[in-house]
Design a protein around this motif. Structure first.
Motif, PDB file in Angstrom:
ATOM      1  N   LYS A 389      22.949 -28.016  -6.205  1.00  0.00           N
ATOM      2  CA  LYS A 389      22.135 -27.940  -7.413  1.00  0.00           C
ATOM      3  C   LYS A 389      21.052 -26.886  -7.234  1.00  0.00           C
ATOM      4  O   LYS A 389      20.608 -26.598  -6.116  1.00  0.00           O
ATOM      5  CB  LYS A 389      21.519 -29.291  -7.735  1.00  0.00           C
ATOM      6  CG  LYS A 389      20.516 -29.801  -6.711  1.00  0.00           C
ATOM      7  CD  LYS A 389      19.952 -31.164  -7.121  1.00  0.00           C
ATOM      8  CE  LYS A 389      18.928 -31.664  -6.090  1.00  0.00           C
ATOM      9  NZ  LYS A 389      18.384 -32.985  -6.452  1.00  0.00           N
ATOM     10  N   SER A 392      14.692 -26.846  -7.614  1.00  0.00           N
ATOM     11  CA  SER A 392      13.819 -27.435  -8.632  1.00  0.00           C
ATOM     12  C   SER A 392      12.546 -26.617  -8.777  1.00  0.00           C
ATOM     13  O   SER A 392      12.230 -25.768  -7.931  1.00  0.00           O
ATOM     14  CB  SER A 392      13.467 -28.866  -8.250  1.00  0.00           C
ATOM     15  OG  SER A 392      12.648 -28.875  -7.089  1.00  0.00           O
ATOM     16  N   GLU A 394       9.589 -27.645  -8.331  1.00  0.00           N
ATOM     17  CA  GLU A 394       8.712 -27.957  -7.209  1.00  0.00           C
ATOM     18  C   GLU A 394       9.137 -27.194  -5.959  1.00  0.00           C
ATOM     19  O   GLU A 394       8.306 -26.671  -5.214  1.00  0.00           O
ATOM     20  CB  GLU A 394       8.731 -29.459  -6.935  1.00  0.00           C
ATOM     21  CG  GLU A 394       7.891 -29.904  -5.748  1.00  0.00           C
ATOM     22  CD  GLU A 394       6.408 -29.553  -5.886  1.00  0.00           C
ATOM     23  OE1 GLU A 394       5.737 -29.386  -4.837  1.00  0.00           O
ATOM     24  OE2 GLU A 394       5.924 -29.431  -7.033  1.00  0.00           O
ATOM     25  N   GLU A 395      10.453 -27.108  -5.716  1.00  0.00           N
ATOM     26  CA  GLU A 395      10.949 -26.367  -4.564  1.00  0.00           C
ATOM     27  C   GLU A 395      10.651 -24.881  -4.706  1.00  0.00           C
ATOM     28  O   GLU A 395      10.278 -24.214  -3.722  1.00  0.00           O
ATOM     29  CB  GLU A 395      12.457 -26.601  -4.420  1.00  0.00           C
ATOM     30  CG  GLU A 395      12.806 -27.999  -3.944  1.00  0.00           C
ATOM     31  CD  GLU A 395      14.286 -28.328  -4.077  1.00  0.00           C
ATOM     32  OE1 GLU A 395      14.768 -29.213  -3.345  1.00  0.00           O
ATOM     33  OE2 GLU A 395      14.971 -27.691  -4.920  1.00  0.00           O
ATOM     34  N   ARG A 434      17.496 -27.185   1.356  1.00  0.00           N
ATOM     35  CA  ARG A 434      16.881 -27.047   0.036  1.00  0.00           C
ATOM     36  C   ARG A 434      15.833 -25.936   0.039  1.00  0.00           C
ATOM     37  O   ARG A 434      15.714 -25.175  -0.925  1.00  0.00           O
ATOM     38  CB  ARG A 434      16.238 -28.366  -0.403  1.00  0.00           C
ATOM     39  CG  ARG A 434      17.183 -29.529  -0.583  1.00  0.00           C
ATOM     40  CD  ARG A 434      18.295 -29.240  -1.573  1.00  0.00           C
ATOM     41  NE  ARG A 434      17.781 -28.787  -2.867  1.00  0.00           N
ATOM     42  CZ  ARG A 434      18.522 -28.263  -3.831  1.00  0.00           C
ATOM     43  NH1 ARG A 434      19.816 -28.063  -3.643  1.00  0.00           N
ATOM     44  NH2 ARG A 434      17.986 -27.903  -4.978  1.00  0.00           N
TER      45      ARG A 434
END
Length: 647
Positions: A389, A392, A394-395, A434
């Motif tokens: 995925k 995000s 935030e990432e 991530r």
């Protein structure tokens, strides 16, 4: 499109357009600080540094200042800096220089204190720490030094004292000294071999002129030997070295000379000489290589010696020799994907399919040449894994706020690619998947294609192959590939390996642009295709570079049996070499690739072909076969190229 060139575009300071970077008005002050440091202008450095405030590169300016004042030995200021920017790349490098400064002044307690905080010390820094431990009589360092004895063939100055102590401890016998010198001779480091041989007992050290004669004029040395030359080990070893030097020019002549004197050599010297002849013959694809290696018996070979023995056996289809040689390799070497795969193939050729499949399973799924081949041996298809995925918000935010990433982006903004790449790579240390995906996405957004690929390549469990195998400049590449009737997956696979899509990439021999065109080749192709008003100043223009590069790919294909493996080798090392490396009979494409004599080209061809499989799967949404792409390379023929002047 060059031989013996590593892509310096990935690490040298090269301009690249990054339009999404916001400019900082203090950039000029940082550049002034850097220039002042280079010029040794302390006053200008102080003034420029004072203007930086919280600029991302302020730590580097402070680092310049500390380096300039290092001779004053201000440990307090350095420790304060180390604490404020702990674990950063700039601290790692400054601390290493501080250890070097301390080591040269024998401040051993401070060396050990600072070394304990290093994250990835370089060999010379490690040797200063070993010297420090020796100073307090910590003899456990000899175990570490022994491991470096055969691998560190060109030791930094700080390691010399460690090796001196190792020999003085009597843990190194004459056999060990000669063994190390053999490795250095094989690696064509004769000067270092001379240094090593000085570790022999005084009455066994070869005469300097005799050693020079054996190294620089092997045949003449053998002719001039007195009748009793074989009475001493030194005489026999120098004769074996002379044979090795002859083999570097002509293995067949060396074999003839060794036959004349082999009875006067003892087994270790004779076996080493045969191993060296086998090595040089294997690199030249001589059919005698396997038998000459066999004459060496079970002598311990260098890593290169073992690998070329396997390659010679592969070309000769001597699967028993392939198996025995890989099983004799040091475990860490045998565990590499290439030798795991070929050992599996040897077992399969011998009917041991269960053992073969167990070996293929060890490397199956790895996104590389031999991982792909292992998958196909097990009946599996090569396809990118499910896409992770997207990062995000935030990432993405955490990545943008990472201090090391911010420093790297600032360097990219200033066209300081060397510093930018080092900062970027250092910042990836310890990142989980991530975080890596978010960093790769950030690089892509800023059109730093090489860092996007490099970063996405590092994930272990979650993957995004659209980042690993980026395909920018499609508006230029795809039409050009289609016009030349080329597989766009192969074109992208080659381009990814050539330049990592850095339009201004330039190699150390002058190859330029996305497709790394040499000036003479670009000029020849431009004339061949009738490109008007071409001058080399246009070579970095994306459309022109791709046009010339794909045109050359088509011409190379047409002159080399329309075989992508041959054409890939030709693109890197030249068509003449690619043609010369074929065998007298049909050769499996994977064996042709593995037995390419030039290590750079060998690695290049494997990566281009594996890249092509992934690009094909991404472009077409279905599996592709590396085995099918490799196919069979036809035997060499005497016919000239269709284009006699093909560069």
């Amino acid at each position: 499109m060059k031989f013996n060139v590593f892509l310096l575009g990935l690490c040298l300071a090269l301009p690249i357009a990054l339009p999404s970077f916001a400019q900082d008005s203090r950039d000029t002050a940082f550049l002034a600080a850097r220039d002042a440091f280079r010029a040794g202008d302390r006053n200008k450095l102080e003034r420029s540094t004072a203007q930086l405030g919280n600029h991302e590169l302020a730590p580097y300016a402070e680092n310049y200042r500390l380096r300039m004042y290092m001779d004053q030995g201000d440990a307090i200021a350095l420790r304060d800096f180390f604490e404020r920017y702990d674990k950063s790349y700039v601290v790692e490098k400054l601390r290493a220089d501080w250890i070097r400064w301390l080591g040269k002044r024998f401040v051993w307690n401070e060396v050990e204190t600072e070394y304990a905080r290093m994250i990835a010390p370089e060999p010379d820094v490690t040797c200063y720490n070993q010297q420090a431990r020796l100073a307090r009589d910590d003899r456990s360092i000899f175990d570490e030094a022994e491991k470096l004895w055969l691998t560190q063939l060109e030791p930094p100055e700080s390691c010399r004292a460690v090796f001196d102590a190792l020999v003085m401890s009597q843990r190194m016998a004459a056999d060990d000294v000669w063994h190390r010198a053999h490795r250095q001779i094989e690696a064509n480091r004769p000067g270092w071999a001379k240094t090593t041989l000085n570790y022999l007992p005084g009455n066994q050290v070869p005469d300097g002129r005799a050693l020079d004669s054996a190294i620089n004029g092997g045949m003449a040395y053998l002719v001039r030997q007195p009748t009793n030359w074989s009475a001493s080990r030194t005489g026999r070893e120098l004769a074996a070295i002379a044979i090795q030097r002859i083999a570097m020019n002509d293995p067949r002549v060396a074999a003839d000379e060794l036959e004349k004197i082999k009875s006067r050599l003892q087994e270790p010297e004779r076996q080493w000489a045969w191993g060296q002849i086998g090595l040089q013959a294997a690199k030249r694809h001589l059919p005698e290589a396997v038998s000459w290696y066999a004459n060496a018996g079970k002598v311990t070979l260098s890593d290169e010696g073992y690998q070329w023995k396997v390659r010679a056996a592969l070309r000769a289809q001597e699967w028993g020799v392939v198996r025995d040689t890989i099983e004799a390799m040091p475990p860490t070497l045998a565990a590499l994907p290439e030798w795991t795969y070929w050992l599996g193939r040897a077992h399969k050729a011998g009917g041991l399919t269960t053992d073969a499949d167990a070996l293929f399973e060890k490397i199956a799924g790895q996104p590389n040449f031999y991982g792909n081949l292992a998958d196909e041996e097990l009946g599996r298809t090569v396809m990118p894994p499910p896409q992770a995925k997207a990062a995000s918000a935030e990432e993405q935010r955490a990545t943008r706020e990472n201090p090391g990433i911010r420093r790297a982006l600032a360097f990219f903004r200033l066209d300081m690619r060397t510093e930018a790449v080092k900062e970027w790579n250092w910042s990836l240390r310890g990142m989980e998947d991530r975080q890596l995906l978010a960093a790769a996405d950030l690089a892509k957004r800023n059109q730093i294609w090489d860092r996007a690929i490099n970063t996405a390549d590092r994930t272990k469990y979650e993957h995004d192959y659209s980042l690993r195998f980026l395909s920018p400049y499609g508006e230029h590449v795809r039409p050009a590939a289609q016009n030349q009737s080329l597989d766009d997956a192969w074109v992208y696979g080659l381009m990814r390996q050539e330049s990592r899509f850095i339009t201004s990439a330039k190699s150390n021999v002058g190859a330029s642009g996305l497709m790394q065109l040499m000036p003479a080749t670009a000029k020849w192709v431009a004339k061949k295709i009738g490109l008007r008003n071409y001058d080399h100043g246009r070579v970095n223009d994306t459309e022109t570079n791709v046009l010339l590069g794909t045109s050359y790919m088509r011409l190379v294909m047409e002159n080399l049996d329309n075989h992508p493996v041959l054409a890939s080798a030709a693109y890197n090392a030249g068509p003449g070499r690619a043609k010369k490396w074929r065998a007298d009979r049909p050769l499996e494409g994977a064996i042709y690739a593995e037995t390419i004599p030039f290590s750079e080209t060998r690695d290049y061809v494997k990566k281009v072909m594996s890249n092509s499989v992934y690009y094909s799967a991404l472009f077409n949404g279905k599996p592709d076969s590396l085995k099918a792409r490799l196919g069979t390379v036809g035997p060499r023929t005497p016919e000239p190229f269709k284009d006699a002047e093909l560069p």
